[in-house]
Design an enzyme around this catalytic site. Structure first.
Site, PDB file in Angstrom:
ATOM      1  N   GLU A 168      -3.748  -9.147  -3.926  1.00  0.00           N
ATOM      2  CA  GLU A 168      -5.011  -9.378  -4.663  1.00  0.00           C
ATOM      3  C   GLU A 168      -5.331 -10.861  -4.875  1.00  0.00           C
ATOM      4  O   GLU A 168      -5.652 -11.278  -5.985  1.00  0.00           O
ATOM      5  CB  GLU A 168      -4.970  -8.649  -6.005  1.00  0.00           C
ATOM      6  N   GLU A 191      -2.071   2.188  -1.357  1.00  0.00           N
ATOM      7  CA  GLU A 191      -2.042   2.700  -2.740  1.00  0.00           C
ATOM      8  C   GLU A 191      -3.095   3.784  -2.969  1.00  0.00           C
ATOM      9  O   GLU A 191      -3.765   3.818  -4.005  1.00  0.00           O
ATOM     10  CB  GLU A 191      -2.267   1.549  -3.722  1.00  0.00           C
TER      11      GLU A 191
HETATM   12  C1  XIL Z   1       0.203  -0.478 -11.398  1.00  0.00           C
HETATM   13  C2  XIL Z   1       1.214   0.561 -11.842  1.00  0.00           C
HETATM   14  O1  XIL Z   1       0.922   1.784 -11.248  1.00  0.00           O
HETATM   15  C3  XIL Z   1       1.160   0.677 -13.339  1.00  0.00           C
HETATM   16  O2  XIL Z   1       2.089   1.635 -13.813  1.00  0.00           O
HETATM   17  C4  XIL Z   1       1.414  -0.707 -13.914  1.00  0.00           C
HETATM   18  O3  XIL Z   1       1.386  -0.691 -15.257  1.00  0.00           O
HETATM   19  C5  XIL Z   1       0.385  -1.697 -13.419  1.00  0.00           C
HETATM   20  O4  XIL Z   1       0.435  -1.731 -12.027  1.00  0.00           O
HETATM   21  N1  XIL Z   1      -2.675  -2.420  -7.722  1.00  0.00           N
HETATM   22  C6  XIL Z   1      -1.366  -2.724  -7.454  1.00  0.00           C
HETATM   23  C7  XIL Z   1      -0.282  -1.986  -8.137  1.00  0.00           C
HETATM   24  O5  XIL Z   1      -1.104  -3.513  -6.543  1.00  0.00           O
HETATM   25  O6  XIL Z   1       0.870  -2.767  -8.310  1.00  0.00           O
HETATM   26  C8  XIL Z   1      -0.745  -1.460  -9.460  1.00  0.00           C
HETATM   27  O7  XIL Z   1       0.294  -0.676 -10.017  1.00  0.00           O
HETATM   28  C9  XIL Z   1      -2.016  -0.673  -9.302  1.00  0.00           C
HETATM   29  C10 XIL Z   1      -3.117  -1.545  -8.765  1.00  0.00           C
END
Ligand code: XIL
Length: 388
Positions: free
Chosen positions: A181, A297
């Site tokens: 990101e 994701e």
């Molecule tokens: C999220 C997790 O799922 C949560 O449990 C945590 O609190 C915050 O991070 N993008 C990403 C992930 O790259 O690392 C994130 O994961 C979700 C959004």
């Protein structure tokens, strides 16, 4: 033109709602308000039939695609049924929490690999690949970060972190999300980069530096740039797509050891501003740089969908299938990971809960680990995908 057909089918889903309800009710459903008039989509023409319940990892593997999911150690340790389903369905495991800075670095001078090692071993024991997430991210920084890291020592911290972690897992990792990101057009820089602490301390070259250090310590891992909020046909996502392309082009032109792009794919069930042609073009542009692509994701938020379970599951499933059909059409896409396996454990329950308090249903398995229509949708997309 399979993609156009798919959009039509998705639109047909909403249209079928229209035959059951009034146009007003459709608008209400899309706006996310519960309407008594919304009925289930049982009458819809669209079905999510699959020939057999062959696990997702096997279906994907037939096409040269890797399927897997994010998971946490505490969940696998406390829920044997989940552990069994995970091993059955997934060909790759990515730690949801355990390899982030705040987990790995309790203090500025100490690394704690206990949880990450446990997950790496679980993956190995069950014949799964293991993914690293993530070495550089502006979120998930430890509480001590702000008071300790500054312009003078930032490079030392960044290099030391990446070198230590990639060396620790060297040879065990299929792919590392090296930087996560790093774009944010809303921050108004001409290069579209996010004004993160790393950028403020080190300038835009921190990205290239991160990849170089990772490549040196783990030459076997696929090195990935991972990003989010770029999937839809809206100006903000368009701007993110072009910032990412610019970044990837720059990295490639400088000979940076980057091998793949990760498209996070946190989708919305109610969102219909999905433009297959534009997304397809973006993926082709990324692939033309010589990069592989991973869906890293994937999940589908149902926050703005009506209460009705069947309807909600159908729309979520349609979102999965339509999206994956478009994305898997690009042969550079080599992996699909959902951000979790079971609704019970999804981050969405905290991050984007429903205002009516009902449990969210964003993932392929329900809270009792029964496959939902979303599972069928993913299976169908794999079954239809061209072979890599
Ligand atoms: C999220 C997790 O799922 C949560 O449990 C945590 O609190 C915050 O991070 N993008 C990403 C992930 O790259 O690392 C994130 O994961 C979700 C959004």
């Amino acid at each position: 033109m399979p993609n156009r057909k798919l959009v039509t089918r998705r639109q047909a889903l909403w249209l079928s709602l229209g035959t059951l309800t009034s146009i007003g009710a459709i608008a209400t459903a899309k706006a996310g308000y519960e309407s008594q008039q919304i009925e289930s989509l049982d009458n819809s023409k669209r079905n999510f039939k699959v020939a057999a319940y062959t696990p997702l990892k096997k279906r994907a593997a037939t096409k040269g695609i890797i399927y897997g999911a994010a998971i946490r150690r505490d969940l696998l340790q406390s829920n044997p049924k989940l552990a069994a389903s995970f091993a059955q369905q997934c060909g790759i495991l990515v730690p949801e929490w355990e390899l982030k800075w705040n987990f790995l670095r309790p203090t500025p001078n100490r690394f704690d690999f206990t949880a990450g090692d446990w997950l790496a071993k679980f993956a190995r024991t069950h014949g799964m690949l293991f993914r690293g997430h993530t070495l550089v991210w502006h979120e998930a920084l430890p509480p001590w970060f702000k008071g300790v890291v500054n312009r003078q020592n930032a490079e030392k911290f960044l290099v030391e972190h990446i070198a230590t972690v990639t060396k620790h897992y060297a040879g065990q990792v299929h792919s590392w999300d090296v930087v996560n990101e790093a774009t944010k057009p809303g921050d108004k820089r001409s290069d579209g980069l996010r004004n993160s602490p790393w950028l403020k301390f080190l300038g835009p070259d921190y990205i290239e530096l991160a990849f170089r250090v990772a490549a040196e310590k783990d030459p076997k891992a696929l090195l990935v740039y991972n990003d989010t909020e770029l999937e839809y046909d809206i100006p903000e996502h368009e701007a993110t797509r072009s910032a990412i392309l610019k970044l990837l082009e720059r990295l490639k032109s400088r000979g940076t050891p980057i091998h793949a792009f990760g498209i996070q794919s946190h989708l919305w069930g109610h969102e219909n501003r999905f433009n297959p042609k534009k997304l397809r073009k973006f993926l082709a542009d990324v692939a033309s740089l010589g990069l592989k692509i991973l869906v890293t994701e994937l999940d589908v938020r149902d926050k703005n969908l009506p209460k009705d379970l069947k309807l909600r599951d159908r729309v979520v499933a349609a979102t999965y299938e339509d999206y994956l059909s478009v994305v898997l059409d690009e042969k550079a896409v080599i992996a699909v990971l959902t951000w979790g396996l079971s609704d019970r454990d999804s981050w969405i329950s905290k991050y984007a809960p429903r205002s009516d308090g009902l449990a969210v249903r964003p993932l392929p398995f329900d809270s009792n680990l029964k496959p939902k229509l979303a599972w069928n949708a993913i299976a169908r997309a794999f079954d239809r995908a061209p072979k890599r």
